[in-house]
Design a protein around this motif. Structure first.
Motif, PDB file in Angstrom:
ATOM      1  N   ILE A   1      33.710  23.050  54.408  1.00  0.00           N
ATOM      2  CA  ILE A   1      34.812  23.638  53.618  1.00  0.00           C
ATOM      3  C   ILE A   1      34.874  22.951  52.246  1.00  0.00           C
ATOM      4  O   ILE A   1      35.049  23.604  51.210  1.00  0.00           O
ATOM      5  N   ALA A   2      34.721  21.621  52.248  1.00  0.00           N
ATOM      6  CA  ALA A   2      34.768  20.881  50.971  1.00  0.00           C
ATOM      7  C   ALA A   2      33.651  21.337  50.033  1.00  0.00           C
ATOM      8  O   ALA A   2      33.822  21.347  48.811  1.00  0.00           O
ATOM      9  N   TYR A   3      32.516  21.733  50.610  1.00  0.00           N
ATOM     10  CA  TYR A   3      31.404  22.198  49.772  1.00  0.00           C
ATOM     11  C   TYR A   3      31.785  23.495  49.046  1.00  0.00           C
ATOM     12  O   TYR A   3      31.466  23.681  47.863  1.00  0.00           O
ATOM     13  N   ALA A   4      32.489  24.387  49.773  1.00  0.00           N
ATOM     14  CA  ALA A   4      32.956  25.635  49.145  1.00  0.00           C
ATOM     15  C   ALA A   4      33.938  25.315  48.019  1.00  0.00           C
ATOM     16  O   ALA A   4      33.877  25.902  46.924  1.00  0.00           O
ATOM     17  N   VAL A   5      34.848  24.349  48.276  1.00  0.00           N
ATOM     18  CA  VAL A   5      35.819  23.948  47.240  1.00  0.00           C
ATOM     19  C   VAL A   5      35.082  23.322  46.053  1.00  0.00           C
ATOM     20  O   VAL A   5      35.393  23.611  44.887  1.00  0.00           O
ATOM     21  N   HIS A   6      34.095  22.482  46.363  1.00  0.00           N
ATOM     22  CA  HIS A   6      33.318  21.815  45.305  1.00  0.00           C
ATOM     23  C   HIS A   6      32.668  22.855  44.384  1.00  0.00           C
ATOM     24  O   HIS A   6      32.750  22.759  43.155  1.00  0.00           O
ATOM     25  N   LEU A   7      32.054  23.877  44.987  1.00  0.00           N
ATOM     26  CA  LEU A   7      31.420  24.925  44.171  1.00  0.00           C
ATOM     27  C   LEU A   7      32.469  25.714  43.390  1.00  0.00           C
ATOM     28  O   LEU A   7      32.248  26.095  42.243  1.00  0.00           O
ATOM     29  N   ALA A   8      33.629  25.935  44.028  1.00  0.00           N
ATOM     30  CA  ALA A   8      34.680  26.721  43.376  1.00  0.00           C
ATOM     31  C   ALA A   8      35.299  25.974  42.201  1.00  0.00           C
ATOM     32  O   ALA A   8      35.985  26.575  41.367  1.00  0.00           O
ATOM     33  N   VAL A   9      35.079  24.668  42.105  1.00  0.00           N
ATOM     34  CA  VAL A   9      35.559  23.892  40.951  1.00  0.00           C
ATOM     35  C   VAL A   9      34.420  23.697  39.944  1.00  0.00           C
ATOM     36  O   VAL A   9      34.593  23.884  38.744  1.00  0.00           O
ATOM     37  N   ALA A  10      33.244  23.334  40.466  1.00  0.00           N
ATOM     38  CA  ALA A  10      32.133  22.983  39.567  1.00  0.00           C
ATOM     39  C   ALA A  10      31.584  24.198  38.814  1.00  0.00           C
ATOM     40  O   ALA A  10      31.236  24.097  37.633  1.00  0.00           O
TER      41      ALA A  10
ATOM     42  N   LEU B   1      39.411  33.157  38.178  1.00  0.00           N
ATOM     43  CA  LEU B   1      38.579  34.321  38.488  1.00  0.00           C
ATOM     44  C   LEU B   1      37.180  33.894  38.926  1.00  0.00           C
ATOM     45  O   LEU B   1      36.630  34.429  39.898  1.00  0.00           O
ATOM     46  N   VAL B   2      36.610  32.909  38.218  1.00  0.00           N
ATOM     47  CA  VAL B   2      35.272  32.438  38.598  1.00  0.00           C
ATOM     48  C   VAL B   2      35.337  31.741  39.961  1.00  0.00           C
ATOM     49  O   VAL B   2      34.447  31.904  40.795  1.00  0.00           O
ATOM     50  N   SER B   3      36.415  30.978  40.203  1.00  0.00           N
ATOM     51  CA  SER B   3      36.579  30.330  41.518  1.00  0.00           C
ATOM     52  C   SER B   3      36.626  31.371  42.630  1.00  0.00           C
ATOM     53  O   SER B   3      35.961  31.226  43.667  1.00  0.00           O
ATOM     54  N   LEU B   4      37.400  32.439  42.398  1.00  0.00           N
ATOM     55  CA  LEU B   4      37.506  33.495  43.415  1.00  0.00           C
ATOM     56  C   LEU B   4      36.159  34.158  43.638  1.00  0.00           C
ATOM     57  O   LEU B   4      35.792  34.493  44.772  1.00  0.00           O
ATOM     58  N   LEU B   5      35.397  34.330  42.563  1.00  0.00           N
ATOM     59  CA  LEU B   5      34.060  34.923  42.681  1.00  0.00           C
ATOM     60  C   LEU B   5      33.165  34.044  43.565  1.00  0.00           C
ATOM     61  O   LEU B   5      32.437  34.541  44.435  1.00  0.00           O
ATOM     62  N   VAL B   6      33.275  32.721  43.367  1.00  0.00           N
ATOM     63  CA  VAL B   6      32.466  31.788  44.159  1.00  0.00           C
ATOM     64  C   VAL B   6      32.868  31.869  45.631  1.00  0.00           C
ATOM     65  O   VAL B   6      32.015  31.948  46.528  1.00  0.00           O
ATOM     66  N   PHE B   7      34.187  31.875  45.899  1.00  0.00           N
ATOM     67  CA  PHE B   7      34.655  31.992  47.285  1.00  0.00           C
ATOM     68  C   PHE B   7      34.180  33.313  47.894  1.00  0.00           C
ATOM     69  O   PHE B   7      33.758  33.376  49.048  1.00  0.00           O
TER      70      PHE B   7
END
Ligand code: SF4
Ligand code: SF4
Length: 397
Positions: free
Chosen positions: A332-341, A121-127
């Motif tokens: 794109i990797a930056y978005a993934v990085h934020l969605a994990v971190a 849910l937090v990952s989706l919020l970040v995306f």
């Protein structure tokens, strides 16, 4: 604290993992082998008995599960295979859920699905926020969003505010939960209030254990000493990384190209190496020794190392994309990085396994404060036929 008997307490605790307190015959074999048992307390039987008797107040007031350093000797010694070591791990998860005022820790630690849903849910919020930023703030057309190669610096000013919020929210929750832990363990149930000065005189204990993780070194086996080094390295890398993100973000996160000897690069590489190598080693050792008590862990405990690895790898891809000129990949990797971190900080730190990193040293600190008060006040401590001691508590289990 009221110590009403809570029927079915063991069943409640079992939602957080293994707790075979019912199998315990109170033979004392685990207490004999545990090097924390010193006549003042009977590790690990005492918290197990409290759980079995439904004494929730005493269980919350106790610090024993946090003082356990996971050597596993008690489980090897148990003739009933009651897995006292596993029970201590489960009790820690149960205690984290009780300290947490939001109720989220109970969902995260009580169910692996719950943990994955919370992180997702937090990952989706970040995306969602990343999408909102590009479509409405930058006013990029949807078609351009997936094809346009952009640098990243355009979003850094907003990212700084976002980073502070991502740290401030869990920090606030953690402070409230620590206050609750203090109330449960050091509150009015003690025979008399602990003088404030002991919190200052024992502050060194908190600092010392937070920095050194020394409790883990109590296990004498070489494998355990290696475990201490690995955890210490991981904690150091995570602490430095968080400090950089909070205080030096504009220095660390930039589109600028630096030479290899610049600290901006090699500090980042060292952190990334520690965040990959140590968790990979933890995962391998847990996988290889699954059946052995010393390294067994709940499957959910694997999520935290995996999250560390994903955070570091995605960070390296962002870095590589920038230095190799693959801007779109880096973006794109930056978005993934934020969605994990971000889920790592917002879920695992206040509610998940990561919370142990501050509850453990705090428990050692509170235990030191209690002991100091006990010693200086000359409070009689022997209670019951086992000469079992519950420092300053009114209701021994
Ligand atoms: S060794 Fe096993 S049965 Fe004996 S007191 Fe410990 S947990 Fe209970
Ligand atoms: S795991 Fe080790 S330290 Fe923890 S209760 Fe068992 S014997 Fe004691």
């Amino acid at each position: 604290m009221v110590n009403d008997v809570v029927p079915g307490l063991v069943q409640q605790i079992r939602t957080f993992g293994t707790c075979d307190a019912n199998a315990c015959l109170s033979c004392g074999s685990c207490t004999v082998v545990c090097n924390l048992s010193n006549g003042l307390t009977t590790f690990p039987r005492k918290p197990l008995r409290r759980a079995l008797l439904g004494l929730k107040g005493s269980l919350l007031a106790g610090l024993e599960p946090w003082l356990c350093h996971d050597c596993g000797d008690c489980s090897l010694a148990c003739p009933r295979h009651a897995e006292p070591h596993e029970s201590m791990m489960t009790l820690r998860r149960y205690l984290v859920a009780q300290y947490d005022f939001t109720g989220i820790a109970s969902k995260v630690l009580g169910s692996k699905i719950g943990e994955i849903v919370a992180l997702s849910l937090v990952s989706l919020l970040v995306f969602g926020l990343a999408l909102w930023y590009h479509l409405y703030y930058v006013e990029l057309a949807l078609g351009d969003l997936v094809t346009t190669a952009m640098g990243m610096e355009h979003m850094f000013p907003l990212i700084e505010y976002f980073t502070y919020a991502a740290f401030a929210i869990p920090a606030l929750i953690v402070f409230v939960n620590i206050a609750r832990m203090h109330r449960f363990t050091m509150g009015k149930h003690l025979r008399f209030p602990v003088p404030l000065r002991y919190y200052f005189t024992e502050a060194k204990t908190l600092f010392f254990h937070m920095v050194s993780h020394k409790n883990m070194k109590k296990c004498k086996e070489p494998t355990h000493r290696r475990r201490w080094i690995k955890h210490w390295l991981l904690a150091l890398a995570v602490t430095v990384k968080c400090a950089i993100i909070l205080f030096f973000l504009s220095w660390f996160q930039t589109d600028g190209i630096y030479p290899i000897y610049d600290p901006q690069r090699w500090v980042g590489y060292l952190i990334a190496i520690a965040l990959i190598v140590v968790p990979v080693d933890i995962l391998i050792s847990r996988w290889r020794h699954r059946e052995k008590v010393h390294t067994f862990s709940e499957p959910g405990d694997l999520i935290l190392p995996i999250m560390f690895i994903l955070t570091a790898v995605s960070g390296l891809v962002v870095h590589g994309g920038r230095y190799l000129g693959f801007e779109w990949t880096g973006h794109i990797a930056y978005a993934v990085h934020l969605a994990v971190a971000v889920p790592l900080i917002m879920i695992e730190l206040p509610f998940g396994k990561w919370s142990h990193s501050f509850y453990r040293p705090l428990a050692l600190y509170f235990a030191a404060v209690k002991e100091r008060a006990l010693r200086d006040a000359n409070v009689p401590t022997m209670v019951g036929p086992e000469q079992e001691t519950v420092p300053l508590e009114t209701h021994p289990a």
